[in-house]
Design a protein around this motif. Sequence first.
Motif, mmCIF file in Angstrom:
data_model
loop_
_atom_site.group_PDB
_atom_site.id
_atom_site.type_symbol
_atom_site.label_atom_id
_atom_site.label_comp_id
_atom_site.label_asym_id
_atom_site.label_seq_id
_atom_site.Cartn_x
_atom_site.Cartn_y
_atom_site.Cartn_z
ATOM 1 N N LEU A 43 -75.227 19.964 -8.361
ATOM 2 C CA LEU A 43 -74.894 19.003 -8.970
ATOM 3 C C LEU A 43 -76.310 18.301 -9.257
ATOM 4 N N LYS A 44 -77.347 18.357 -9.233
ATOM 5 C CA LYS A 44 -78.012 17.550 -9.272
ATOM 6 C C LYS A 44 -78.812 18.134 -10.393
ATOM 7 N N LEU A 45 -79.298 19.323 -10.440
ATOM 8 C CA LEU A 45 -79.828 19.633 -11.157
ATOM 9 C C LEU A 45 -78.962 20.064 -13.330
ATOM 10 N N SER A 57 -82.938 15.541 -11.566
ATOM 11 C CA SER A 57 -83.387 16.852 -12.030
ATOM 12 C C SER A 57 -85.012 17.314 -10.228
ATOM 13 N N ALA A 58 -85.532 16.500 -10.100
ATOM 14 C CA ALA A 58 -86.779 16.442 -8.874
ATOM 15 C C ALA A 58 -85.955 16.930 -7.757
ATOM 16 N N ASP A 59 -85.047 15.601 -7.664
ATOM 17 C CA ASP A 59 -83.954 15.449 -6.350
ATOM 18 C C ASP A 59 -83.748 16.561 -6.357
ATOM 19 N N GLY A 60 -83.091 17.522 -6.744
ATOM 20 C CA GLY A 60 -82.603 18.659 -7.614
ATOM 21 C C GLY A 60 -83.581 19.839 -6.586
ATOM 22 N N LEU A 61 -84.525 19.583 -7.804
ATOM 23 C CA LEU A 61 -85.619 21.058 -6.791
ATOM 24 C C LEU A 61 -85.609 20.668 -5.079
ATOM 25 N N ASN A 62 -86.067 19.829 -4.935
ATOM 26 C CA ASN A 62 -86.471 19.286 -3.143
ATOM 27 C C ASN A 62 -85.345 20.035 -2.795
ATOM 28 N N ASN A 63 -83.737 19.936 -3.052
ATOM 29 C CA ASN A 63 -83.132 20.282 -1.955
ATOM 30 C C ASN A 63 -82.853 21.535 -2.636
ATOM 31 N N ALA A 64 -83.034 22.329 -3.205
ATOM 32 C CA ALA A 64 -82.975 23.967 -3.517
ATOM 33 C C ALA A 64 -84.377 24.644 -2.511
ATOM 34 N N PRO A 130 -82.076 7.614 -18.810
ATOM 35 C CA PRO A 130 -81.273 8.815 -18.148
ATOM 36 C C PRO A 130 -80.373 8.136 -18.469
ATOM 37 N N ASP A 131 -78.789 9.333 -18.686
ATOM 38 C CA ASP A 131 -77.345 8.175 -19.151
ATOM 39 C C ASP A 131 -77.753 8.165 -17.243
ATOM 40 N N MET A 132 -76.875 6.622 -16.881
ATOM 41 C CA MET A 132 -76.659 5.909 -15.795
ATOM 42 C C MET A 132 -75.383 6.912 -15.131
ATOM 43 N N VAL A 133 -74.347 8.039 -15.761
ATOM 44 C CA VAL A 133 -74.524 9.235 -15.062
ATOM 45 C C VAL A 133 -75.156 9.922 -13.718
ATOM 46 N N ALA A 134 -76.517 9.865 -13.716
ATOM 47 C CA ALA A 134 -76.972 10.585 -13.561
ATOM 48 C C ALA A 134 -77.157 9.445 -11.793
ATOM 49 N N ALA A 135 -77.361 7.737 -12.395
ATOM 50 C CA ALA A 135 -77.543 7.386 -11.405
ATOM 51 C C ALA A 135 -76.845 7.284 -10.029
ATOM 52 N N TRP A 136 -75.525 7.358 -10.585
ATOM 53 C CA TRP A 136 -73.894 7.873 -9.785
ATOM 54 C C TRP A 136 -74.058 9.038 -9.136
ATOM 55 N N THR A 137 -74.566 9.831 -9.294
ATOM 56 C CA THR A 137 -74.450 11.120 -8.831
ATOM 57 C C THR A 137 -75.406 11.364 -7.850
ATOM 58 N N ALA A 138 -76.366 10.426 -8.240
ATOM 59 C CA ALA A 138 -78.225 10.184 -6.872
ATOM 60 C C ALA A 138 -76.732 9.482 -5.585
#
Length: 311
Positions: A43-45, A57-64, A130-138
């Motif tokens: 989802l994050k990536l 994206s970095a947070d998504g790689l962290n989860n990977a 970045p779009d605020m969609v990224a913020a709510w996803t986080a």
Amino acid sequence: MSSMIVFDVDSEVEKIENLYEDIKQGEKGAWLSIIAYICLSALKLTIGYITNSEALSADGLNNATDIIASIAVLVGLKISRKPPDKDHRYGHYRAETVAALIASFIMFAVGIQVLFQAFIKFRSPSIESPDMVAAWTAVFCAIVMYVVYVYNVRLARKINSNAMMAAAQDNRSDAFVSIGAFIGIVGSQFGLPWLDTLTALLVGVIICKTAWDIFRDSTHALTDGFDDAELQTIKQTIRDVPGVEKVIDIKARIHGNNKLVDVTIGVDHELNVSESHDITEHIENRIHELHNISYVHIHIEPIEVSSSQEK
């Protein structure tokens, strides 16, 4: 002088069976972490790429990388449940520690990659908010990871698993990282677009720091390191047991999720075998009660006892 080693076969078999059951329980937490990390990293990536958010994206790689670490814990737990064989008389409990060590190397590599990409992006003059969609996803991901943390930390305490407790702490740090990504993304909406990339740099640092902590703890355990303050506390517990005249020597080491204690004690040379055995059982019970350690190997030395004898 004579000596003896106290060993209760039935008690040891029961301990092993209980330990295997605890390890099996721990696998549930590992599976929960793997499923959560797979879903959240995807989802994050995806959202990070669409919204141009370096932090997400970095947070998504962290989860990977956490997927790999969780799989390593799961594989280690499964191998740890293998019974002792002719080549592994003490069992396979250290397989989990070896797996964690391998995971730390992978996390280092990903952490450095995140730092490199964020640094290049930070120097680029065409940084966009970045779009605020990224913020709510986080925010959503932070809540999910905190729920996983609560489950795993309760499980770790229930089964007394250091590995699961470490995994739980990693879950909590991932929740904090997602919150940090949220702050960076929101900040970029207020004329600070570089804040999103700066957050990505911080995420890279956190990945490397987590990898270093796992590497340090794993190598410490694999080289039979043990906290001296805890060892002295265990020693004092043994000293306080009635019938123990002296603690001649004491050692301890980490073996997977287990702590193994080897101690040599001095007892009155006039005691018979049964009386000496009762003392060792008292020691085992006290250490298990106060320190939650089940594996205690006790060697007895008969000594002359005087009124001035110091423990």
